[in-house]
Design a protein around this motif. Structure first.
Motif, PDB file in Angstrom:
ATOM      1  N   PHE A 130     115.486  35.402  48.343  1.00 29.28           N
ATOM      2  CA  PHE A 130     115.438  35.643  49.783  1.00 29.28           C
ATOM      3  C   PHE A 130     114.001  35.452  50.265  1.00 29.28           C
ATOM      4  O   PHE A 130     113.096  36.173  49.837  1.00 29.28           O
ATOM      5  N   GLY A 131     113.797  34.466  51.128  1.00 29.81           N
ATOM      6  CA  GLY A 131     112.500  34.298  51.769  1.00 29.81           C
ATOM      7  C   GLY A 131     112.536  35.013  53.107  1.00 29.81           C
ATOM      8  O   GLY A 131     113.269  34.610  54.015  1.00 29.81           O
ATOM      9  N   LEU A 132     111.776  36.076  53.239  1.00 30.31           N
ATOM     10  CA  LEU A 132     111.822  36.920  54.433  1.00 30.31           C
ATOM     11  C   LEU A 132     110.538  36.802  55.241  1.00 30.31           C
ATOM     12  O   LEU A 132     109.453  36.600  54.689  1.00 30.31           O
ATOM     13  N   MET A 133     110.678  36.954  56.544  1.00 29.98           N
ATOM     14  CA  MET A 133     109.527  37.091  57.428  1.00 29.98           C
ATOM     15  C   MET A 133     109.604  38.472  58.066  1.00 29.98           C
ATOM     16  O   MET A 133     110.617  38.819  58.690  1.00 29.98           O
ATOM     17  N   LEU A 134     108.560  39.264  57.893  1.00 33.11           N
ATOM     18  CA  LEU A 134     108.520  40.606  58.474  1.00 33.11           C
ATOM     19  C   LEU A 134     107.919  40.500  59.869  1.00 33.11           C
ATOM     20  O   LEU A 134     106.711  40.625  60.059  1.00 33.11           O
ATOM     21  N   THR A 135     108.775  40.243  60.844  1.00 38.03           N
ATOM     22  CA  THR A 135     108.340  40.002  62.216  1.00 38.03           C
ATOM     23  C   THR A 135     108.188  41.332  62.959  1.00 38.03           C
ATOM     24  O   THR A 135     108.660  42.380  62.501  1.00 38.03           O
ATOM     25  N   PRO A 136     107.555  41.307  64.141  1.00 37.59           N
ATOM     26  CA  PRO A 136     107.471  42.525  64.950  1.00 37.59           C
ATOM     27  C   PRO A 136     108.843  43.065  65.334  1.00 37.59           C
ATOM     28  O   PRO A 136     108.971  44.252  65.671  1.00 37.59           O
ATOM     29  N   ASN A 137     109.864  42.211  65.276  1.00 42.83           N
ATOM     30  CA  ASN A 137     111.225  42.633  65.612  1.00 42.83           C
ATOM     31  C   ASN A 137     112.062  42.949  64.383  1.00 42.83           C
ATOM     32  O   ASN A 137     113.289  43.079  64.481  1.00 42.83           O
ATOM     33  N   GLY A 138     111.407  43.063  63.242  1.00 40.01           N
ATOM     34  CA  GLY A 138     112.128  43.393  62.026  1.00 40.01           C
ATOM     35  C   GLY A 138     112.224  42.208  61.087  1.00 40.01           C
ATOM     36  O   GLY A 138     111.856  41.073  61.428  1.00 40.01           O
ATOM     37  N   PRO A 139     112.732  42.414  59.872  1.00 45.07           N
ATOM     38  CA  PRO A 139     112.840  41.329  58.885  1.00 45.07           C
ATOM     39  C   PRO A 139     113.808  40.245  59.334  1.00 45.07           C
ATOM     40  O   PRO A 139     114.878  40.527  59.880  1.00 45.07           O
ATOM     41  N   ARG A 140     113.431  38.998  59.096  1.00 41.65           N
ATOM     42  CA  ARG A 140     114.294  37.843  59.339  1.00 41.65           C
ATOM     43  C   ARG A 140     114.368  37.024  58.052  1.00 41.65           C
ATOM     44  O   ARG A 140     113.398  36.954  57.303  1.00 41.65           O
ATOM     45  N   VAL A 141     115.505  36.365  57.842  1.00 42.60           N
ATOM     46  CA  VAL A 141     115.656  35.490  56.684  1.00 42.60           C
ATOM     47  C   VAL A 141     115.154  34.099  57.051  1.00 42.60           C
ATOM     48  O   VAL A 141     115.671  33.464  57.977  1.00 42.60           O
ATOM     49  N   LEU A 142     114.134  33.628  56.336  1.00 38.75           N
ATOM     50  CA  LEU A 142     113.626  32.275  56.534  1.00 38.75           C
ATOM     51  C   LEU A 142     114.435  31.264  55.732  1.00 38.75           C
ATOM     52  O   LEU A 142     114.721  30.161  56.199  1.00 38.75           O
ATOM     53  N   GLU A 143     114.762  31.630  54.492  1.00 35.25           N
ATOM     54  CA  GLU A 143     115.442  30.686  53.617  1.00 35.25           C
ATOM     55  C   GLU A 143     116.116  31.421  52.468  1.00 35.25           C
ATOM     56  O   GLU A 143     115.755  32.548  52.121  1.00 35.25           O
TER      57      GLU A 143
END
Length: 285
Positions: free
Chosen positions: A131-144
């Motif tokens: 799981f490639g995740l981005m910890l954005t200001p709006n919460g974790p998102r899946v990048l790939e």
């Protein structure tokens, strides 16, 4: 940061575009100038997101998912996250940004739901999901997603894993993963990639590598081969852009980082290159 325009170019066809003008220039670079060759015949335009990237590897047996320790990769070729994207110039594990709160959110909204969705579509998955995740200001998102171990993420994750990995593989195959618990040491781990100078654009190879025997003399130090081969005389020589993954454990990330960089001095080849700031912002905190 992640997003922008992406072509299938071995992970190096990403352009981060901050303005409309940069995006239009990127289209010209990829589709008209053919910077990435035929990979530029098709593009994917992605949402621009900011935040920390975190990698989380997992084992899956078709029904159950077991999460490994988090890791964080450095993609850019140069110090200070400058230069072109690469396949990864170094990693550290665990990521201090992967908090208990992030873990709870991902377990509720991402991990098991991914496994359940694949099963509901008639495509139950057994193996490793990255799981490639981005910890954005709006919460974790899946990048790939990747259906494999990540490189060099696996180097820092698996050196901390205390389970018999063959047993875990068999449990994934047999569908009995729910009956086991993944265990990781309290140590931290850092991997520094030794690359060929000029990577990822152009570089020479075929240079003899010396100093590899030193790793056999020390516990908690590892050297993973990436772009190497035996030459006609039986010597190990460079054979790629990313040559070796020098990895070391430590009681915390600061010590693991110091150990990894100490171990990079054991190894030598003619055009040896590395970043000098893998995990630096972490051990300064």
């Amino acid at each position: 940061m992640e997003g922008g325009i992406r072509g299938l170019a071995l992970g190096k066809g990403v352009l981060i575009c901050n303005t409309k003008e940069e995006a239009l220039d990127g289209v010209n670079t990829i589709m008209r100038d053919k910077k990435f060759g035929d990979a530029g015949n098709t593009m994917v335009i992605e949402e621009f997101m900011t935040g920390r990237e975190v990698s989380v590897l997992s084992f899956v047996d078709g029904n159950t998912i077991k999460i490994m320790s988090s890791a964080q990769d450095h993609k850019r070729a140069g110090d200070g996250d400058t230069g072109l994207n690469t396949g990864g110039m170094g990693t550290f594990c665990p990521s201090p940004f992967y908090t208990d709160e992030v873990d709870a959110f991902c377990k509720e909204h991402i991990y098991q739901k991914t496994v359940d969705a694949m099963k509901s579509e008639g495509r139950p998955f057994k193996g490793v999901i990255f799981f490639g995740l981005m910890l954005t200001p709006n919460g974790p998102r899946v990048l790939e997603y990747n259906a494999r171990f990540g490189d060099p993420e696996a180097q820092v994750v698996l050196t901390r894993m205390e389970n018999d990995i063959v047993d875990i593989f068999e449990r994934c195959i047999d569908g009995t993963l729910a009956d086991t618990e993944l265990k990781f040491s309290d140590d931290a781990s850092v991997c520094v990639m030794l690359a060929s100078d000029g990577y990822p654009v152009s570089y020479e190879k075929g240079f003899e590598i010396t100093g590899l025997d030193e790793f056999n003399k020390h516990d908690g130090y590892f050297c993973f081969h990436s772009g190497t081969k035996f030459d006609d005389n039986g010597k190990i020589v460079t054979n790629g852009g990313r040559v070796l993954g020098v990895t070391a454990l430590g009681k915390d990330l600061k010590e693991a980082r110091a150990n990894a960089y100490k171990a990079t001095e054991w190894v030598n080849f003619k055009n040896k290159y590395m970043r000098h700031d893998i995990g630096k912002a972490i051990d300064e905190n």
